[in-house]
Design an enzyme around this catalytic site. Structure first.
Site, PDB file in Angstrom:
ATOM      1  NE  ARG A   1     -10.312  13.398   2.674  1.00  0.00           N
ATOM      2  CZ  ARG A   1     -10.076  12.094   2.847  1.00  0.00           C
ATOM      3  NH1 ARG A   1     -10.994  11.309   3.356  1.00  0.00           N
ATOM      4  NH2 ARG A   1      -8.925  11.581   2.482  1.00  0.00           N
TER       5      ARG A   1
ATOM      6  CG  ASN B   1      -1.837   1.129   1.334  1.00  0.00           C
ATOM      7  OD1 ASN B   1      -1.777   2.054   0.520  1.00  0.00           O
ATOM      8  ND2 ASN B   1      -2.721   1.102   2.317  1.00  0.00           N
TER       9      ASN B   1
ATOM     10  CG  HIS C   1     -13.029   3.906   3.162  1.00  0.00           C
ATOM     11  ND1 HIS C   1     -13.728   4.937   3.720  1.00  0.00           N
ATOM     12  CD2 HIS C   1     -11.724   4.179   3.391  1.00  0.00           C
ATOM     13  CE1 HIS C   1     -12.899   5.805   4.269  1.00  0.00           C
ATOM     14  NE2 HIS C   1     -11.662   5.369   4.079  1.00  0.00           N
TER      15      HIS C   1
ATOM     16  NE  ARG D   1      -6.106   1.875  -0.153  1.00  0.00           N
ATOM     17  CZ  ARG D   1      -6.106   3.031   0.460  1.00  0.00           C
ATOM     18  NH1 ARG D   1      -4.995   3.499   0.978  1.00  0.00           N
ATOM     19  NH2 ARG D   1      -7.193   3.734   0.562  1.00  0.00           N
TER      20      ARG D   1
ATOM     21  CD  GLU E   1      -8.960  -0.772   4.237  1.00  0.00           C
ATOM     22  OE1 GLU E   1      -8.357  -0.524   5.311  1.00  0.00           O
ATOM     23  OE2 GLU E   1      -9.351   0.116   3.470  1.00  0.00           O
TER      24      GLU E   1
END
Ligand code: ADP
Length: 403
Positions: A240, A7, A179, A90, A384
């Site tokens: 965010r 990743n 996600h 990823r 993940e």
């Protein structure tokens, strides 16, 4: 059969080596400060911790150090890189080109490059990681696993924005969602916990970490999700803003005389619970400030976060016509019993009833709802990396090009 999962971020690279015969993690590591001063590789194998502090100017050097650490006679876990059958990467944005994981070939690389505009911060480091592996391990099969792929099953009425249609055609402007690997993983685990096939259950998955998104998953397929064209849409997050009236953006640019980069930075890096609380983007700091210092803005940030997540759960209850389970995952979702309780407060109408004692848990798979709760409330730690390893393994075994 061993699979390496990678990743890549702009200045970091996380990796895990899986033995796919039993899905065990053999070793995990992190390269930090790539291209910066003080770069470091740290690898963990049970109690054994290994660090390499050298100059790491780019991702190719980072990958070559990862390979050296993996085969290191003292700290490594394999004798030769030949033991690695495939590498899973990823990749953040696959746009409409990928609805599943794919074996990386020149055509895939072309699409990844074309999609840079959609994820300017994420896709370039992902591409650099793939290229570095191609250079150092040219004969090893490489697979791309996309954050967006799982949400490609959303129907057009869920992913279109209320803007003139030609802009969807011209700039691929639509909701994509992110996600996806996490939402898919926890939905599959939820089915296992409920003892039902995934194609017979409806779940609302809440991935609540520094980045946060929810998904409405019907019979194993994502039919809506809160993040959009970029990860900025949806619930308020660490830094965010999440959803807001787009007119706010125009007015800020006008009043503050900001350019595009400034407003982008404002909405992505200075907003969210950080901006509201003025304390931190980390929920632990905010919870502490609210409780220990009675900080009113910290409390407001927590209240707003819980409120927005609750609203999304309510809207997905409508979209799904009821759900078998609500799932909490990621840093906050897995660990904060107070946030889970706050979100699920006063939701009896939806059949959601949390058991206070069961909810006092963190980081393990557990059903935290009362025995008579019609909708189960599940805490499921996400994984993940395992999903990436599984997809990579599947493609390698079947010899197919894509899933
Ligand atoms: P990301 O992968 O998006 O960086 P994570 O899933 O690791 O995020 O989640 C990080 C967030 O989880 C942190 O900002 C922190 O606020 C929150 N978190 C982790 N542990 C706890 C805890 N025990 N209580 C409250 N919040 C927590």
């Amino acid at each position: 059969m061993k699979v390496l999962v990678i990743n890549c971020g702009s200045s970091s690279l996380k990796y895990q080596l899986f033995d796919m015969t039993n899905e065990h993690v053999l070793v995990k590591g992190l390269v930090e400060r790539i291209g910066l001063e003080g770069s470091i590789l740290s690898q963990k194998n049970g109690e054994d911790k290994y660090e390499i502090k050298v100059d790491i100017p780019d991702h190719t050097k980072a990958i070559s150090l990862v390979t050296a650490a993996l085969v290191d006679p003292q700290h490594g876990v394999i004798k030769s890189m030949d033991e690695i059958s495939a590498i899973g990467h990823r990749v953040v944005h696959g746009a409409e080109d990928f609805s599943g994981s794919v074996v990386i070939n020149p055509e895939v690389m072309k699409s990844l490059n074309e999609n840079i505009e959609l994820a300017p911060l994420h896709n370039p480091p992902n591409i650099m990681g793939i290229q570095a592996c191609q250079k150092i391990m040219p004969n090893v099969l490489q697979v791309g696993v996309f954050d967006t792929a799982f949400h490609q099953t959303m129907p057009p009425h869920a992913y279109h924005y209320g803007i003139p249609y030609e802009y969807y055609k011209k700039y691929k402007m639509r909701k994509y969602g992110f996600h996806g690997t996490s939402h898919q993983y926890v939905a599959e685990r939820a089915a296992a916990m409920l003892g039902k096939p995934i194609d017979q259950i409806k779940v609302i998955t809440c991935h609540l970490g520094n980045g946060a998104s929810l998904a409405a998953i019907k019979y194993g397929k994502s039919i809506d999700t809160s993040m959009g064209y970029t990860p900025l849409e949806g619930v308020m997050m660490g830094t965010r803003s999440g959803d807001l009236d787009p007119a706010v953006v125009c007015m800020l640019m006008k009043k503050e005389n900001w350019n595009i980069e400034q407003v982008d930075n404002f909405l992505n890096k200075q907003s969210g619970v950080l901006g509201v609380s003025g304390v931190s983007s980390d929920f632990r700091d905010i919870e502490n400030a609210a409780i220990e210092d009675s900080n009113v803005r910290a409390q407001l940030a927590l209240d707003r976060f819980a409120y927005v997540v609750k609203k999304y759960i309510g809207s997905y209850m409508a979209v799904l016509n009821g759900a078998d389970a609500v799932v909490f995952t990621a840093g906050l979702g897995e660990n904060s019993s107070s946030m889970r309780a706050k979100i699920c407060e006063d939701m009896e109408f939806f059949g959601i009833n949390i058991d206070k004692d069961k909810n006092f848990t963190r980081g393990v798979e557990v059903d935290v709802s009362t025995n008579d709760s019609k909708t189960r409330v599940l805490v499921i730690p996400t994984n993940e990396e395992l999903m990436i390893a599984r997809d990579t393994n599947k493609l390698m075994k079947t010899g197919k090009q894509s899933l």
